[in-house]
Motif scaffolding. Structure first.
Motif, short mmCIF file in Angstrom:
data_model
loop_
_atom_site.label_atom_id
_atom_site.label_comp_id
_atom_site.label_asym_id
_atom_site.label_seq_id
_atom_site.Cartn_x
_atom_site.Cartn_y
_atom_site.Cartn_z
N ARG A 1 100.37 -18.90 43.30
CA ARG A 1 99.02 -18.98 43.01
C ARG A 1 98.11 -19.43 43.91
N VAL B 1 96.67 -18.51 48.08
CA VAL B 1 96.39 -17.59 49.01
C VAL B 1 97.28 -17.99 50.52
N THR C 1 93.96 -20.79 53.91
CA THR C 1 92.91 -21.20 53.24
C THR C 1 91.68 -21.41 54.65
N ARG D 1 94.57 -18.19 43.28
CA ARG D 1 94.60 -16.66 42.99
C ARG D 1 94.38 -16.75 41.33
N ARG E 1 95.74 -15.64 38.04
CA ARG E 1 96.61 -15.13 37.44
C ARG E 1 97.03 -15.54 36.15
N VAL F 1 102.96 -10.57 43.68
CA VAL F 1 101.76 -11.24 43.74
C VAL F 1 100.40 -10.54 44.39
N ARG F 2 100.92 -10.13 45.51
CA ARG F 2 100.11 -9.37 46.48
C ARG F 2 99.80 -8.09 45.69
#
Length: 515
Positions: free
Chosen positions: A398, A400, A403, A456, A458, A514-515
């Motif tokens: 969840r 990236v 950052t 992210r 989700r 996830v990507r």
């Protein structure tokens, strides 16, 4: 990716997994969130942490400051440092107890899943350097009293300490340090009395003459104490083991101003007094010489007790952060006992080199990264609503990879190193820690305000599927262990099956999905 088929059903329980509890006796949830059921009692955690109080380094750093700027300015710098450390560690200890996060897990939220890898490496390296310093003190004391080969005494200083730190804080370190604390306190009293009896009262020990410095003496002393802001990181990794209902006590006594009054103030004044009484220069071994001259063999025992206490903390934190770094970067999972051995081997090899020739330089560079990390953590806690009032997002799936916070950390640290190393302006070099803190805080605040979110978006969050995220345990489909729901996520590469924080960090398939 979007899961179009119904996700796997969560396997939920409300008791600790016995296998996890057995592992926690040595692992202390090094790569997981600490559940409230594993939190240490108030005095248990206090005794484990107060191992830090007994480092000979605190005597040495006060003497080094007094030699540079005089005793009165050093005392002023101590008082300001005690106040600063007290406030900062009050904030960090409460946050760590509320969230159960290690430095490594918190750094994920600050810098992303890839950017966070540097934090445990710097933490482990710094803890190792302090372990080398404190272990060298033991070796020098033993050689000075008994003679023999210093390399052999280095090996002894490392070898006897390692078995002591294989057990976790709650299982062993609290008891060991609780037993040894009275011996250290009585030893400090005895060494002051013995030095006074043998040498007489040093009338001018608080009136030492300061050398010319580009900054006010009190500020120079304060900046010297900023060099050990690694204690803030130490605080996070210990305070995560505290119970939420004990945060007021821990924020004041265990990690706060009471602790630093004794650690900086009492130790520092005793260090200055001893070396002035014996008229010894403030070298790395000056404190050892003064203690042994005062108490003889009892002084050797005092040094042995003090360094045993502090190195349990150094090796414990070095091993847990080496474990976290290896798990994240190398995807190598080994028991913490193995990493204790690795830490000991590295420490011994460093002792065989001219460690004091580059130790201060290495600590100065690492100290820049540490002060920047502390500034960023404080800004995040202060202005990030989710982290201040709710649960922080630290789960790999969840966040990236990198950052804007990571860029802020690196930029501020790079500026601090440049200022430290430039030779044109001595005042700027000394002010590097303060400038680094201001830069890091400002850049990270700007990153939070203007950069894209690190989180992210989700669905399918296990936290939303249980009533109490701290009571519920959810079975991980990878390691077949149940961990507290706070850290659990759904794995989109496995039909949304539940996955724990540690296994998610290792899963390349999860990252791709996830990507």
């Amino acid at each position: 990716m979007t899961i179009t088929t119904p996700p796997s059903t969560l396997t939920v329980s409300f008791e600790d997994d016995p296998r996890v509890v057995r592992e926690a006796a040595t692992e202390d949830y090094s790569t997981h969130v600490v559940p409230t059921s594993w939190r240490a009692g108030r005095w248990s955690l206090a005794m484990a942490w107060w191992a830090m109080f007994s480092a000979m380094f605190w005597l040495y750093v006060a003497v080094a400051s007094a030699d540079a700027v005089g005793a009165p300015a050093t005392i002023a710098g101590m008082v300001l440092s005690i106040a600063t450390y007290g406030v900062v560690n009050l904030v960090l200890s409460r946050y760590a107890a509320r969230t159960g996060l290690t430095v490594a897990l918190l750094s994920r939220r600050l810098f992303g899943t890839l950017g966070s890898a540097l934090a445990p490496l710097i933490f482990a390296a710094t803890a190792l350097y302090y372990g080398v310093f404190e272990g060298s003190i033991v070796a020098v004391a033993l050689q000075g009293y008994f003679g023999g080969n210093l390399k052999i005494w280095y090996l002894v200083a490392v070898a006897y300490a390692l078995p002591l730190v294989i057990g976790g804080v709650r299982a062993w370190l609290d008891k060991l340090n609780g037993v040894l604390l009275p011996f250290y306190v009585l030893g400090l009293i005895a060494v002051v009395i013995a030095a006074t009896v043998k040498q007489g009262y040093p009338q001018v020990w608080l009136h030492s003459v300061a050398s010319q410095a580009p900054l006010p003496g009190w500020l120079t002393s304060y900046l010297i104490y900023m060099g050990v802001w690694i204690m803030m990181m130490y605080t996070v990794d210990y305070a995560r083991l505290g119970r939420p209902q004990d945060t007021r006590f821990h924020g004041t006594v265990t990690f706060g101003w009471v602790f630093y009054t004794f650690t900086f103030g009492v130790n520092g004044l005793i260090g200055i007094y001893l070396l002035r009484a014996w008229e010894i220069s403030g070298s790395e071994t000056g404190v050892v010489d003064a203690v042994i001259r005062s108490l003889g063999f009892a002084g050797v025992l005092l040094i042995f007790v003090s360094q045993t206490r502090i190195n349990t903390a150094n090796y414990y934190l070095a091993s847990t952060n080496l474990e976290a770094f290896a798990a994240r970067v190398l995807r190598l999972r080994l028991p913490r006992a193995v990493w204790v051995g690795v830490a000991g081997a590295i420490a011994y090899l460093l002792m065989l080199t001219d460690v004091l020739g580059y130790l201060l330089k290495a600590l100065a560079w690492q100290g820049v990264f540490v002060t920047a990390w502390v500034a960023i953590a404080l800004v995040h806690i202060a202005v990030s609503p989710a982290d201040r009032d709710g649960l922080p997002e630290f789960r790999t799936g969840r966040l990236v990879p990198l950052t804007a916070g990571a860029a802020a950390w690196l930029a501020a640290s790079a500026a601090g190193i440049v200022l430290t190393e430039q030779g044109a302006n001595a005042a700027l070099a000394q002010l590097a820690p303060l400038i680094t803190v201001v830069l890091a805080a400002g850049l990270y605040y700007a990153a939070l305000r203007f950069a894209p979110s690190a989180v992210r978006v989700r669905g399918g969050d296990p936290r939303d599927e249980v009533e109490d995220v701290w009571r519920a345990r959810i079975l991980c489909h990878v390691c077949d262990r149940s961990y507290v729901a706070v850290e659990m996520d759904r794995d989109p590469s496995a039909n949304g099956a539940a996955i724990c924080s540690a296994c998610a960090a290792d899963s390349a398939a999860l990252a791709r999905a996830v990507r």
